[in-house]
Scaffold this motif. Structure first.
Motif, PDB file in Angstrom:
ATOM      1  N   UNK A  63      -1.504  -6.932   4.718  1.00 32.33           N
ATOM      2  CA  UNK A  63      -1.338  -5.477   4.795  1.00 32.33           C
ATOM      3  C   UNK A  63      -2.285  -4.741   3.863  1.00 32.33           C
ATOM      4  N   UNK A  64      -3.360  -5.383   3.433  1.00 29.80           N
ATOM      5  CA  UNK A  64      -4.302  -4.750   2.510  1.00 29.80           C
ATOM      6  C   UNK A  64      -5.286  -3.872   3.268  1.00 29.80           C
ATOM      7  N   UNK A  65      -5.694  -2.770   2.630  1.00 31.34           N
ATOM      8  CA  UNK A  65      -6.761  -1.928   3.157  1.00 31.34           C
ATOM      9  C   UNK A  65      -6.311  -0.994   4.263  1.00 31.34           C
ATOM     10  N   UNK A  66      -7.231  -0.058   4.587  1.00 31.69           N
ATOM     11  CA  UNK A  66      -6.958   0.856   5.691  1.00 31.69           C
ATOM     12  C   UNK A  66      -7.044   0.113   7.009  1.00 31.69           C
ATOM     13  N   UNK A  67      -6.203   0.499   7.940  1.00 34.68           N
ATOM     14  CA  UNK A  67      -6.144  -0.154   9.254  1.00 34.68           C
ATOM     15  C   UNK A  67      -5.987  -1.665   9.084  1.00 34.68           C
ATOM     16  N   UNK A  68      -5.042  -2.043   8.243  1.00 34.47           N
ATOM     17  CA  UNK A  68      -4.796  -3.457   7.969  1.00 34.47           C
ATOM     18  C   UNK A  68      -4.257  -4.160   9.209  1.00 34.47           C
ATOM     19  N   UNK A  69      -4.216  -5.492   9.124  1.00 33.53           N
ATOM     20  CA  UNK A  69      -3.684  -6.285  10.236  1.00 33.53           C
ATOM     21  C   UNK A  69      -2.224  -5.917  10.499  1.00 33.53           C
ATOM     22  N   UNK A  70      -1.455  -5.732   9.416  1.00 34.83           N
ATOM     23  CA  UNK A  70      -0.045  -5.352   9.574  1.00 34.83           C
ATOM     24  C   UNK A  70       0.085  -4.018  10.286  1.00 34.83           C
ATOM     25  N   UNK A  71      -0.771  -3.070   9.929  1.00 39.02           N
ATOM     26  CA  UNK A  71      -0.707  -1.746  10.559  1.00 39.02           C
ATOM     27  C   UNK A  71      -1.078  -1.827  12.037  1.00 39.02           C
ATOM     28  N   UNK A  72      -2.124  -2.595  12.357  1.00 37.03           N
ATOM     29  CA  UNK A  72      -2.536  -2.736  13.759  1.00 37.03           C
ATOM     30  C   UNK A  72      -1.469  -3.453  14.572  1.00 37.03           C
ATOM     31  N   UNK A  73      -0.866  -4.477  13.968  1.00 39.31           N
ATOM     32  CA  UNK A  73       0.176  -5.217  14.663  1.00 39.31           C
ATOM     33  C   UNK A  73       1.410  -4.337  14.883  1.00 39.31           C
ATOM     34  N   UNK A  74       1.699  -3.502  13.884  1.00 42.28           N
ATOM     35  CA  UNK A  74       2.846  -2.602  14.008  1.00 42.28           C
ATOM     36  C   UNK A  74       2.645  -1.614  15.149  1.00 42.28           C
ATOM     37  N   UNK A  75       1.423  -1.127  15.316  1.00 40.58           N
ATOM     38  CA  UNK A  75       1.131  -0.193  16.406  1.00 40.58           C
ATOM     39  C   UNK A  75       1.375  -0.840  17.774  1.00 40.58           C
TER      40      UNK A  75
ATOM     41  N   UNK B 272       0.793  -1.228   0.000  1.00 40.89           N
ATOM     42  CA  UNK B 272       0.000   0.000   0.000  1.00 40.89           C
ATOM     43  C   UNK B 272       0.822   1.274   0.000  1.00 40.89           C
ATOM     44  N   UNK B 273       2.143   1.178   0.085  1.00 44.69           N
ATOM     45  CA  UNK B 273       2.983   2.357   0.170  1.00 44.69           C
ATOM     46  C   UNK B 273       3.648   2.709  -1.143  1.00 44.69           C
ATOM     47  N   UNK B 274       4.735   3.479  -1.041  1.00 43.51           N
ATOM     48  CA  UNK B 274       5.417   3.956  -2.239  1.00 43.51           C
ATOM     49  C   UNK B 274       6.020   2.835  -3.069  1.00 43.51           C
ATOM     50  N   UNK B 275       6.385   1.721  -2.438  1.00 43.19           N
ATOM     51  CA  UNK B 275       7.007   0.629  -3.174  1.00 43.19           C
ATOM     52  C   UNK B 275       5.995  -0.154  -4.010  1.00 43.19           C
ATOM     53  N   UNK B 276       4.717   0.159  -3.847  1.00 46.74           N
ATOM     54  CA  UNK B 276       3.686  -0.510  -4.647  1.00 46.74           C
ATOM     55  C   UNK B 276       3.733  -0.037  -6.104  1.00 46.74           C
ATOM     56  N   UNK B 277       4.029   1.241  -6.304  1.00 47.84           N
ATOM     57  CA  UNK B 277       4.098   1.828  -7.636  1.00 47.84           C
ATOM     58  C   UNK B 277       5.532   1.710  -8.145  1.00 47.84           C
ATOM     59  N   UNK B 278       5.780   0.912  -9.190  1.00 50.49           N
ATOM     60  CA  UNK B 278       7.153   0.726  -9.673  1.00 50.49           C
ATOM     61  C   UNK B 278       7.864   2.037  -9.993  1.00 50.49           C
ATOM     62  N   UNK B 279       7.115   3.022 -10.496  1.00 54.16           N
ATOM     63  CA  UNK B 279       7.749   4.294 -10.852  1.00 54.16           C
ATOM     64  C   UNK B 279       8.223   5.035  -9.607  1.00 54.16           C
ATOM     65  N   UNK B 280       7.405   5.036  -8.545  1.00 50.54           N
ATOM     66  CA  UNK B 280       7.811   5.714  -7.307  1.00 50.54           C
ATOM     67  C   UNK B 280       8.802   4.865  -6.517  1.00 50.54           C
ATOM     68  N   UNK B 281       8.734   3.566  -6.683  1.00 52.18           N
ATOM     69  CA  UNK B 281       9.635   2.682  -5.942  1.00 52.18           C
ATOM     70  C   UNK B 281      11.054   2.719  -6.491  1.00 52.18           C
ATOM     71  N   UNK B 282      11.179   3.066  -7.769  1.00 54.51           N
ATOM     72  CA  UNK B 282      12.491   3.007  -8.405  1.00 54.51           C
ATOM     73  C   UNK B 282      13.517   3.883  -7.690  1.00 54.51           C
ATOM     74  N   UNK B 283      13.127   5.099  -7.294  1.00 52.00           N
ATOM     75  CA  UNK B 283      14.079   6.027  -6.687  1.00 52.00           C
ATOM     76  C   UNK B 283      14.641   5.505  -5.361  1.00 52.00           C
ATOM     77  N   UNK B 284      13.803   5.153  -4.361  1.00 53.46           N
ATOM     78  CA  UNK B 284      14.391   4.667  -3.103  1.00 53.46           C
ATOM     79  C   UNK B 284      15.155   3.360  -3.253  1.00 53.46           C
TER      80      UNK B 284
END
Length: 416
Positions: free
Chosen positions: A249-261, A96-108
């Motif tokens: 990690x799909x969707x808003x307030x995903x399981x990954x996000x809740x677990x990370x908190x 869901x972040x910047x690495x999802x888009x290959x064009x935006x992921x290329x730079x980092x």
């Protein structure tokens, strides 16, 4: 299709999430710094023997090959929690972040690779002839907690695009770091134990998806997975990343996000500071410093962090710009990229971990600690000078990025 610009502002939800992560990492960085200073003070006090005796105290069942020293438990055990959070971050970025888009992921991604290769080349150039080149990966790591703690002091108004770049770069950097640890710092592998690790890993993935609140199942499965990875010969922290990767990690307030908190405060507030406390302690004396600063290991680390990181990151970004004809965002200048790249030279946690894996000799271990501390502090100071010089410009951008004339909760700059 138009060529995407470099260091452009992302979406508001992603920018807000990045800002929240960096706020929490700032607190963690301060705690980390306090732990490192406390270790240095104790290690150089009249009670230094107690510090080193505590670090060397063995705990755990010998029958399971887990009679490890306290310092070893901090490196192998507690850092697995840190790398679990890294795994969650990576999963979130790829889904869901910047690495999802290959064009935006290329730079980092390109910048992170450059920021690893150039410091490694500098280290090898200084150490290959001396037979100490195995620590080549030490100056390749970025400590995001330490870096954003510095950023909170000197660059509180840094543009959102640069903040996002720094965090995404550090996430990719951590992925490269754990890959290097798994491949290059594993002496031998027990394939039976490694295959056995897959069982609790799969079960953890199933429980995380179907019953993410069942900590009474998740924690024991994670512990079993860690033990099997440790027994396989692969560094046990790799288990943390792989476990984090399995969490949805799909969707808003995903399981990954809740677990990370839930897990991130444990990582930043306890696990990483305790590791730093036992990893950073070195008895500093005239002889120790003379030995360290006459050692190519120390200079390889210092020059790799202070020069190699910015050269690698800025150089690879310039290369990407020239090959894709992508232009910098109008609000960003290359001097801003240089400042953030210098901040990426603050390497601490992963650098110390790799140093511990690379060298058994006490004198070289001391050289590593002094090199990492000196290189990180120098990188922070140089980055502070560059970023502070641009603070007036950053304040103007910050005003634009926080202005919300229509009062809808989303800054106007993110709606254009």
């Amino acid at each position: 299709m138009t060529t995407p610009g470099l260091f452009t502002r992302g979406s508001w939800p992603e920018t807000a999430r990045i800002a929240d992560v960096l706020r929490r990492e700032t607190v963690g960085g301060i705690v980390l710094l306090v732990a490192a200073v406390a270790a240095l003070v104790w290690a150089n006090s009249p009670w230094s023997d107690a510090y080193f005796d505590l670090a060397a105290t063995r705990l755990g069942p010998a029958s399971l090959h887990l009679d490890l020293t306290v310092a070893h438990w901090a490196a192998d055990g507690l850092l697995a929690i840190f790398f679990f959070v890294v795994g969650l971050e990576l999963k979130r970025e790829f889904v869901a972040g910047d690495l999802r888009d290959p064009r935006r992921a290329m730079l980092p991604i390109v910048a992170a690779v450059g920021g690893m290769v150039v410091p490694a080349l500098i280290f090898v150039a200084l150490n290959a002839a001396n037979g100490t080149g195995e620590g080549w990966a030490i100056p390749s790591a970025t400590d995001i907690a330490f870096a954003v703690a510095v950023l909170a002091v000197v660059g509180a108004h840094l543009p959102a695009a640069l903040r996002t770049f720094l965090l995404t770069l550090a996430v990719v950097d951590d992925l490269l770091g754990i890959t290097v640890i798994a491949i290059f710092y594993t002496a031998s592998v027990d394939l039976v134990m490694l295959a056995g690790f897959l069982v609790p890993l799969v079960l953890f993935a199933v429980v995380a998806r179907l019953a993410p609140r069942a900590w009474w199942l998740l924690v024991p499965l994670a512990v079993v997975a860690w033990v099997l990875m440790h027994e396989s010969g692969v560094h046990a922290t790799v288990a943390g990343v792989l476990l984090g990767f399995t969490v949805p990690a799909h969707g808003r307030h995903s399981i990954a996000e809740r677990m990370e908190h839930v897990v991130r405060p444990i990582s930043t507030g306890f696990a990483v500071p305790v590791f730093a406390f036992f990893a950073a302690g070195v008895a500093v004396s005239g002889d120790t410093l003379d030995q360290a600063f006459s050692s190519p290991v120390t200079w390889g680390i210092v020059l790799g962090l202070v020069l190699g990181k910015p050269i690698g990151i800025v150089g690879s970004s310039l290369l990407l710009s020239s090959t894709t004809r992508a232009q910098l965002d109008p609000s960003i200048r290359w001097i801003d990229v240089l400042g953030v790249s210098m901040l990426a030279g603050v390497g601490f946690t992963v650098s110390l971990l790799i140093g511990d894996l690379a060298y058994d000799r006490i004198d070289l271990a001391e050289d590593v600690k002094i090199g990492v501390l000196a290189g990180s502090v120098l990188s922070a100071l140089v980055a502070s000078v560059v970023l502070r010089a641009r603070n007036r410009h950053y304040r103007e951008i910050a005003e634009q990025e926080t202005r919300d004339d229509d009062g809808d909760g989303v800054p106007d700059a993110f709606q254009r």
